[in-house]
Each structure stands twice: as structure tokens, then as C-alpha cells.
Design a protein around this motif. Sequence first.
Motif, PDB file in Angstrom:
ATOM      1  N   GLN A 119       0.833  -1.210   0.000  1.00  0.00           N
ATOM      2  CA  GLN A 119       0.000   0.000   0.000  1.00  0.00           C
ATOM      3  C   GLN A 119       0.858   1.248   0.000  1.00  0.00           C
TER       4      GLN A 119
ATOM      5  N   PHE B 118      -5.813  -4.065   2.830  1.00  0.00           N
ATOM      6  CA  PHE B 118      -6.580  -3.894   4.075  1.00  0.00           C
ATOM      7  C   PHE B 118      -5.751  -3.493   5.281  1.00  0.00           C
ATOM      8  N   GLY B 119      -4.617  -2.848   5.070  1.00  0.00           N
ATOM      9  CA  GLY B 119      -3.749  -2.466   6.185  1.00  0.00           C
ATOM     10  C   GLY B 119      -2.626  -3.463   6.390  1.00  0.00           C
TER      11      GLY B 119
ATOM     12  N   ILE C 275      -2.540  -2.873  11.616  1.00  0.00           N
ATOM     13  CA  ILE C 275      -3.801  -2.269  11.221  1.00  0.00           C
ATOM     14  C   ILE C 275      -4.544  -3.224  10.297  1.00  0.00           C
ATOM     15  N   TYR C 276      -5.843  -3.215  10.402  1.00  0.00           N
ATOM     16  CA  TYR C 276      -6.712  -3.995   9.516  1.00  0.00           C
ATOM     17  C   TYR C 276      -8.004  -3.206   9.349  1.00  0.00           C
ATOM     18  N   ARG C 277      -8.350  -2.908   8.120  1.00  0.00           N
ATOM     19  CA  ARG C 277      -9.542  -2.125   7.730  1.00  0.00           C
ATOM     20  C   ARG C 277     -10.385  -1.649   8.930  1.00  0.00           C
TER      21      ARG C 277
ATOM     22  N   ALA D  21      -8.952  -0.486  11.876  1.00  0.00           N
ATOM     23  CA  ALA D  21      -7.796  -0.212  12.741  1.00  0.00           C
ATOM     24  C   ALA D  21      -8.128   0.515  14.036  1.00  0.00           C
TER      25      ALA D  21
ATOM     26  N   LEU E 258      -3.875   4.339   2.846  1.00  0.00           N
ATOM     27  CA  LEU E 258      -4.270   3.754   4.121  1.00  0.00           C
ATOM     28  C   LEU E 258      -5.115   4.769   4.879  1.00  0.00           C
ATOM     29  N   ALA E 259      -5.726   4.324   5.960  1.00  0.00           N
ATOM     30  CA  ALA E 259      -6.474   5.219   6.849  1.00  0.00           C
ATOM     31  C   ALA E 259      -7.580   6.003   6.140  1.00  0.00           C
TER      32      ALA E 259
ATOM     33  N   GLU F 245     -13.509   2.359   5.157  1.00  0.00           N
ATOM     34  CA  GLU F 245     -13.632   1.503   6.328  1.00  0.00           C
ATOM     35  C   GLU F 245     -15.041   1.523   6.928  1.00  0.00           C
TER      36      GLU F 245
HETATM   37  S1  SMO Z   1      -6.311  -0.466   8.157  1.00  0.00           S
HETATM   38 MO1  SMO Z   1      -5.885   0.892   6.713  1.00  0.00          MO
HETATM   39  O1  SMO Z   1      -4.972   0.257   5.481  1.00  0.00           O
HETATM   40  O2  SMO Z   1      -5.247   2.191   7.543  1.00  0.00           O
END
Ligand code: SMO
Length: 699
Positions: free
Chosen positions: A197, A228-229, A340-342, A344, A504-505, A654
Motif C-alpha cells: 500500500q 486492508f492495512g 492495522i486492519y480495515r 484499525a 491507508l487510513a 472503512e
Molecule cells: S487499516 Mo488501513 O490500510 O489504515
Amino acid sequence: MNGPISKYVGQSLAPRETPALIKGAGRFADDIKLDAPLYVGFIRSQVASAAIGDIEIEEAQGGEGVVAVHTGARMPALGELSVNPVIPLRTPLRFACLAQGSVTSIGQPIAAVLAESPAQALDAADLVYAELDEKSHTPKQIAAQSWRTGTPPQESAHSAACTVRHPRLAPSPMEPRAIAVRYIRKSASVTVYHSTQTPHRTRSELASILNIEPSRIHVIAPHVGGAFGMKASLYPEDVFAVWAAFHHKRDIRWTATRSDEFTSATHGRGITSSGTLDIDANGIFLSLSADVQAPIGPWLPNSALIPAWNAARILPTGYTVPHLDIKTRAIQNNLTPTGIYRGAGRPEANMLMERLIDKAARASGIDPFDIRRRNLLPPSALPHDTGTGNRLDSGDYARALDLLEKRSDYTRLKQDRHTRRAKGEHVGIGIAFYVEPSGSGWESARVTLNDNGTATVASGSSSQGHARETAYAQIAADHLSLPPDSITVLLSDTDTTPTGIGALASRSTAIGGSAVLEACQEIKHQQAKGAPYPITADIIYENKGQAWGYGAYLIQMSICADTGTPTIERAFCVDDTGVQVNPALVKDQIIGGFAQGFGEAMMEHIEFDGDGQLLTGSFMDYAMPRALDVPPLEMHSFESPSPMNTLGAKGVGEAGTIGAPAAILNAALDALAPMGVTDLNMPLTPCTLWSAMQKGQTT
Ligand code: SMO
């Protein structure tokens, strides 16, 4: 939107990548052609905690096609992986490619074989014998943070308390981890094709861990089949592969097996949260106390502390609570590392709040919709600074509940529940409100406009199947007054894109999209001044703060009285997404998130035995939902632009994983409330529900 033109933003253009992907013409890291590569076979620990004695490698060295066998003891000292210190870390944890001196979890690489074929690498790995002297391990608290605000109430009418245990989850993207390293002899450099990612982070971390000039490391994230993190950080296996390419001056390839993923890719959730909510006689919230315990592993991926932080600091979500007493602790254990996972930590914070509110509603006899509405922050209170350091930006929280109540025909659902209960059926309705903070910080964009009416958009953000290429082309098309087809979007390559953060996030559209927008505006500005073609704008865009998406879910569930089998009969959501660049992509994100939220609530669970042995190491034992398992979701949305970024977008990636599990759990508890069941642990398997029905009480 904030810009003057909106011809393409807001349209559901088809994703650009789809034709190639459905024709099988996708290019994933494992598809990259290398020149006579060496394949890595890892020898992994079979125990959770042990001192390493002798490692016998002679037999493996003599294996067919084997070029080298490496052990941690004979690797040079390498640097550390950086960790985002969102909560202060007491003891830094070691990061090692191959275990040195001791192993600290099942699946940890102890040695590595390099061979001419993947089969030879795996065969030779079986010939390595490592003497492991098992030792015990005591979980240790290594990071903590707490927040206190207001004065505790003198008295309260009701006090609701609960503990939620989130199952540990295996993120399980379609494509497992994969890395292909091309060694370029002439320049003594590498091109790293990495399923990630965060390609720019891969480069900077590799450079610092291996102590090599970043200019000698070119990173490309080709097509990425989900992340997915789980693919936001470097793994020991990745670092080893790149180190080996430099060491042997050869191309190297490693692609994880599904078993590798269950044992050594980071897991998500696993958090236990307890809390107490005090309310007055009118259902007004007076006080919230919460205690979050987050498991972390023996080594920390970059975002390892994020779930522990989010699960606590996002409290009390979108509600007004005058007195807060919240603490979080990260507890190190010797299981597979977590990351982290989707969601988080967002699902965990919202879950605790929504469970407590449902308990308070039951204790006070106030309708679940009403008690929430009485306590949500009104639009006039936004922006609002919480006692846990958040600034909630904008929107109308109660509107999400109002819409949900209307669209789901809640009154009729309640009548239906009443009628069916009278017939002996177990039927429940569960609702949940949620907030989804999308990341803060910066992202880059470089836009080039050519005199032939074409343009190139290069972003430091990334894509792992989100169709970000399409969304960015829509933004640029509007702001450069060009058709989207004349815009090329470059992502995920450290040579062709400016240094950036990645995907992410839930931040990429809000921050990365705003960077693209601002770069286009800068181009317009230069055009107006008569700048010669090609005109280029390089932008680092920093948002004003997190954009807070929010929404609400409603679930109608029935539970079979004989078998405990749950059925989600209806599922509804309302999401305030902020400005939607491409409504079809927004819907797809919500559906995907919902499927993963459904997975957590209903099916998925990583389990270890008392010795740290993984009991759920394959899809035979780990139940991931398939398309037919996931119920249809009736989706509604509205758009209040976020004032925190130029585009006005909020994160939505998310949303479903955050909102759905709490509504599902609340629905199951509502269904079994008449039998006296007050608490349930996820996943809500038939066995869990049937057992609860037998006991008619806490499981
Ligand atoms: S859990 Mo996401 O890829 O910040």
C-alpha cells in the motif's frame, strides 16, 4: 464540490483497470518476469517462544538447486523498522529478518534457503534442522495512554457496563504478500516489485534498514490484490529478499503461501474493551469510562500502535459525554504480530460505545434511536474538540439516524418483531451509529498539462484495487476542463511519482484527491500567466485535520430456535460520505467494508491454543465469508462536504467494517434479550448463539 466545474466528479465512471483485470492481463508482483531468479524458502519456527541452539544447514546446502542457506546469526546487523509512535512506546522491540538468538512467535523465519526453483527452495527448507529450547513467555505492557476530562457525576439513574472481545482476524487479501527483486548489476541497484500500500515507505524503510542510498532502490507496487492495512508496512521476509539480491547480486523472488499468511502476516483486531456508561433519568449521558487492551506482537510493523490508539481516542465517538476516563494499553505477546486492519481501532471504539448505549437504552426503557439522538452532538456544536484529542469536523449526525429510521421503516420492523416474538420466534433489531476519522497529514501530486490537450497526474498515493486511477482522472478532468480519457494517472512507482504516503487510513481521496485538485488549480494559474507547455505543478497538500465520515447501520436478525443459526434478514446503512467523486466506487467500498464487518461479527476468528499453536491455519478452519454468505445491504447516503480538505471528501473505505459489527451484535442481543441473554462474543456462530440460548445468560 469547492471547484467551479463539476462535469465528471459525481459521475459513476467505470474503473479503468477492470478490462485488463477481468481478461487476466493484470500484472501482480508474482507475474513480474525476472532473470533466472533465486526463490526464497523460509524455515519457520514451529514454537512460540524458544532459545535457538544449533542450526544444521549442511544437508540443505547440498540440496538440488540450492545456492545458499542463510541464518540470523550470520546476517550482518541491520537497522530497525520505524514505528509510528501514536502512543508512547516504553521498550522498543527488535526487528530481525531472520531470528537471532531466540524466536518469539510461531511462523517467525529462522533461516532461509535460496534455490533455483520454488519447489527446490521449499524442499531444501525441510532439510534445515534448528535446535529450539522452548521457554515461557509472559505478556508485557509496553505502551499506554490515558485521558481524563470533566468531573465525575454525583449520581446517575442508570449505569451500563460491558466488555467486548474482538476476535483476532486474518486480513486475507486475495493476493498474498509477494516481492520480486530485480538486481541491476551496472548500477548496483535494485528494482523492487512489492505488493504494498505504501511503495514510497518501502523504499525509505529498505534504505534505512539495509543502510543503502534510496537512489539505489526503485520500488514499484504493480497491481495489488487487496491489502486492508496488512500490506502497509515491511515484513522481515521482504527485507530478507532485498538484502539477498544485493548480497548475491541476483534477482530474487518470494511469494507467500496462504499458510504463510495465516502464521506470519499481521493479524487484525484481538482487542478487548471494557466500559461503563452512566446516564441520568432522561437518558442523557453523564460519564464514560473505558479500558482498552490491545495485543501487539513480538515485533512491530509501522502502524502497530494505531489500533490501540484509535480504539480509545475515538471515544466517545459522536456523542456529548461530560466526564471521560479512558485508558489504553498495548500488551506484547508472542503470537503472530498484529497490525492495522480495515478500520484499525475504529470498529472497536464504535462497538464499545454502541454496546454501552444499547445496554443503557434497555436499562432505562428508552428507544435505541431516541437515546442516541438525545446525546449526539448537534450540527451547531461542530467543529467539536473531544477530551481525547479529536476535532470532529462537520455534518448532521442525527440526520443519519433519522434517515435510517425512515428508510428501514423502523416502526413496521418493530411491529413485525412483536408479532413474530408472540409466535415464539427469536427476532431482533440492532442499530449502531459510527464515526470514521480519515487520516490527517499530507500527500503529493504532480500534474503535467501538454499542449496537445493531454495531461498526466502522478500521485504519491497508491491503489490496491480501489480504482483510484479513475477517481483522480475525474478530479483532474473537471479542473483542467479535459475529458478523463486524455488524462494518464501514474501511481505506485517511486521513479514516476513524487514521494508520498500511500493508501491507508481512508485518506487517499480526501488528501490525495485534494492534492490532485490543488495541482490542477496551480496549472490553471500558470496557464493564466502564459506559462509555456508542458506546464507542471508539484504540490504537497496537507489537510487541516481529519475528515470524519459517519453514518448508521440497522440490522434485522432472526435466530433459529433449534440450531442457533443466525439469519440477517435486512441490512440498511446511511453514510455521510462527504463529496463523492465516483458514487459507484463509494458504494463498492461500502459493500466491501460491510462484507468484512459481517465476517468479523459472524464468522471469522483466529485461534491459538495455550502453547501459541495456531489452530486456524487455513480456510478449512478459518471461516471467511463468501459472496453467498453476505446479505444484501440497502444503502443510502448524503454528502456534507468536509471543511478539512479542498475536495470536501470524507473517507469511506472503512465505513462498513466500522458500523456493521456493532449493529449486528446489537441485533443478536436484541433477539435473545427475551431469554435473558445480555452479552455475546463475536463471531456469532450458531454454536455461540445456541449455547447462549441454553444458558439464557452471558456466554
Ligand atoms: S487499516 Mo488501513 O490500510 O489504515
